[in-house]
Design an enzyme around this catalytic site. Structure first.
Site, PDB file in Angstrom:
ATOM      1  N   HIS A  92     106.036  27.256   8.154  1.00  0.00           N
ATOM      2  CA  HIS A  92     107.319  26.972   8.792  1.00  0.00           C
ATOM      3  C   HIS A  92     108.472  26.895   7.791  1.00  0.00           C
ATOM      4  CE1 HIS A  92     104.907  26.343  12.279  1.00  0.00           C
ATOM      5  NE2 HIS A  92     105.881  25.816  12.997  1.00  0.00           N
TER       6      HIS A  92
ATOM      7  N   GLU B  54     111.257  34.562  21.293  1.00  0.00           N
ATOM      8  CA  GLU B  54     112.314  34.878  20.331  1.00  0.00           C
ATOM      9  C   GLU B  54     112.786  36.321  20.401  1.00  0.00           C
ATOM     10  OE1 GLU B  54     110.263  31.279  18.608  1.00  0.00           O
ATOM     11  OE2 GLU B  54     109.578  33.193  19.455  1.00  0.00           O
TER      12      GLU B  54
END
Length: 660
Positions: free
Chosen positions: A468, A406
């Site tokens: 998450h 990322e």
């Protein structure tokens, strides 16, 4: 001493003088790495000081951005609009020579490299863009896109995790026109690296698929020249040139951390000048060095004229392709009103799915979009259908497999965007945006319209649990200046977010749902304004303000309240930043100050909402992390129900009525 060596010493001394005058800066790398950077600029880098933005120039990225004075001095020597006065104003208020390179501030600076390691990622992005554009536009005998990307880094850039991510990606992609100089002086701020960075860098890069070249003496211009030529010759692998250098070379502080981040001091600067037999006045370039660098710069500027002539012939031979090239480089947005069905959605759907449909419709008329994901495109719905994946076997692919990287993904996209000709988009799950924040922040600082698509936007992620489920990410990104964050409630608002992202000169984060959401009949492209009235009444008693999936719950609460004869306005506010840019008149029309009763609803941190709730408003938001359970149960558990919102509305109305 040759005039070339004298030029190297000119870079060293003027850099040290500027840092001393500013009483701030990093002389060590400027002095130690001067031969590397000078050799590159003088003998290899293609540029035009007359047109610093020439399309086919080589790109140079100073990833070790604290060595900015090294770059400024070279730009001054080679004819760029960096004056002696600019050098003397190094790090001063309003100067064109800030402490770290800033794109748009100084001619010749390609990128604001910022924190260590970002520049390596940016350089990889430049190389990706060059390879893709070359595959799209080049024809036999017409290499209209043909240039190298060079970057200079030190130990710090290679220690940072982003450096590993970016270099691993570059090796896998076989970006042979990427060349990285490693200024290996074995020193960081805290001293020798023997206790922090003992790995075999050469073996590491070899394992990552790079060509590894070693130069045992960074002061040897002949060895540097041979190394660069060898690197340029290998088009199948990116190359790292490991240059053994001496930080602060020639000064009394050589090979010491004391020369890293502070001026040498008046006495030490004088001794350094003695070492190099320097007798010029402060900030003066010796006449023979000035003449040499001007000759070199003028010769290099002719490269642009040669390219212009080549492109003129290319335009005659391939007129349609040449026109397409110009359109790519202009990077103008299409007429969205002419894209059929862009805002038409007939059934409930996740905004991530709506976003994928929208993106693909836009990409059909805007072929210079490159879209990548951190191994999540099937979930984020950001694959450009039928447009292939960028890889060594197919450089024309418009999709990018970034892998689970990322941070590097964000920095690489910044490089792609900066290169020119392409519009970069990348995606991941919203909770993972924390890994990307450094790159997103640099997008905002540079004003790069990179598009960040973040899906799985709330506790609606459900069973994956609190790790998450993004909670604080919205407020974190909303706090970044010059960044727009959109959290749309349906397909039309998602289209509005894309239109805004592709027409603004700022980066945009589009935050999308995993779960299905209804399509509202009266949702509108007015969402580009950040907020608008979705459902209204005459003289509202309370305003319900929601974003994303919570707009649906606000609409349900409106129906419930109206059964009790309470007049309700529902405002969808997908982008706080866009709303704040509107006129006071518009903002007042959406959120009239006369209506004190308000409820702000968002399945994320509550910190965004106190301004809009006001003194008498209520906030339904998250004050803790989520839980692992089906999303429907979580929304009930955390109070995101029509009943709770209606109850909060009544409380707010009562408080507003009883105000003094």
């Amino acid at each position: 001493m040759s005039v070339h060596n004298k030029a190297v010493n000119t870079v060293r001394i003027i850099s040290a003088e500027a840092i001393q005058k500013a009483n701030s800066g990093h002389p060590g790398i400027c002095i130690g790495a001067a031969p590397i950077a000078y050799e590159l600029f003088a003998e290899h880098l293609n540029f035009s000081y007359k047109n610093p933005k020439w399309d086919n120039r080589d790109r140079f990225v100073l990833s070790a951005g604290h060595g900015s004075m090294l770059l400024y001095t070279l730009l001054h020597l080679f004819g760029y609009d960096v004056t002696k006065e600019d050098l003397m104003n190094f790090r001063q208020f309003g100067s064109r020579t800030p402490g770290h390179p800033e794109v748009g501030k100084t001619d010749g600076v390609e990128v604001s490299t910022g924190p260590l390691g970002q520049g390596i990622g940016n350089a990889v992005g430049f190389a990706v863009a060059e390879a893709h554009l070359a595959a799209v536009f080049n024809k036999p005998d017409f290499p209209v896109v043909d240039h190298y990307t060079y970057a200079l880094c030190g130990e710090g850039c290679l220690e940072e995790g982003i450096g590993y991510e970016a270099c691993s990606f570059a090796g896998t992609q076989k970006l042979g026109k990427l060349i990285l100089f490693y200024d290996k002086n074995d020193i960081t701020i805290e001293g020798n690296i023997n206790s922090t960075f003992s790995e075999d860098v050469a073996s590491r890069f070899c394992a990552q698929g790079w060509q590894v070249i070693k130069v045992d003496d960074a002061n040897n211009l002949i060895k540097l020249r041979a190394a660069i030529e060898r690197a340029k010759a290998d088009l199948e692998r990116p190359s790292i040139i490991i240059c053994q250098s001496h930080i602060g070379y020639g000064s009394p502080l050589a090979d010491s951390a004391d020369s890293h981040g502070a001026p040498l001091g008046v006495d030490n600067l004088a001794k350094t000048k003695e070492f190099f037999n320097w007798t010029e006045e402060p900030f003066e370039v010796p006449a023979d060095v000035k003449a040499l660098c001007q000759r070199i710069a003028d010769r290099k500027a002719e490269k642009e004229l040669e390219w212009n002539a080549l492109f003129a012939k290319y335009e005659k031979e391939y007129p349609e392709l040449a026109q397409k090239y110009k359109q790519y480089m202009a990077n103008e947005a299409p007429d969205f009103s002419k894209i059929e069905g862009l805002t038409t959605f007939e059934k409930a759907d996740a905004t991530r799915s709506s976003g994928g449909i929208i993106l693909n419709k836009i990409a059909k008329v805007m072929p210079n979009i490159m879209s990548g994901s951190a191994d999540l495109a099937p979930s984020t719905k950001t694959e450009l259908k039928g447009k292939g994946y960028f890889c060594p076997e197919d450089r024309t692919g418009c999709n990018i497999h970034f892998g689970i990287r990322e941070h590097a993904m964000a920095a690489i996209c910044n490089g792609i965007q900066l290169h020119g000709g392409l519009h970069a988009l990348c995606s991941t799950f919203f909770s993972f945006s924390d890994y990307m924040k450094g790159g997103i922040r640099m997008s905002a600082i540079m004003g790069l319209p990179v598009i960040y698509v973040m899906t799985h936007d709330s506790i609606g992620v459900g069973e994956d649990g609190m790790t998450h489920q993004p909670i604080e990410q919205l407020i974190a990104l909303r706090s970044i200046p010059n960044l727009k964050v959109f959290r749309p409630c349906d397909g039309k608002e998602t289209a509005a977010a894309y239109i805004s992202a592709l027409t603004e000169k700022t980066p945009t984060v589009i935050v999308l749902s995993r779960q299905n959401l209804p399509q509202f009949e009266k949702s509108s492209l007015e969402a580009q304004k950040g907020a608008y009235v979705l459902a209204d009444c005459k003289k509202p008693e309370v305003i319900l303000i929601g974003t994303g999936s919570e707009v649906e719950t606000c609409m349900q609460a409106k129906e419930l309240l109206e059964k009790d004869k309470i007049k309700v306005r529902v405002v969808s506010m997908p982008s706080i930043e866009a709303f704040e840019q509107q006129s006071e008149q518009y903002k007042e029309s959406v959120l009239p100050s006369s209506v004190k009763a308000r409820v702000c609803v968002e399945a994320a941190s509550h910190y965004s909402w106190y301004k809009y709730a006001g003194e008498y408003g209520e906030i339904v938001a998250m004050k803790d992390f989520g839980l692992s359970a089906p999303a429907s149960q979580l929304f009930v558990h955390f109070g995101f129900t029509k009943e709770n919102i209606a109850a909060k509305a009544k409380i707010s109305i009562e408080k507003a009525r009883n105000r003094k």
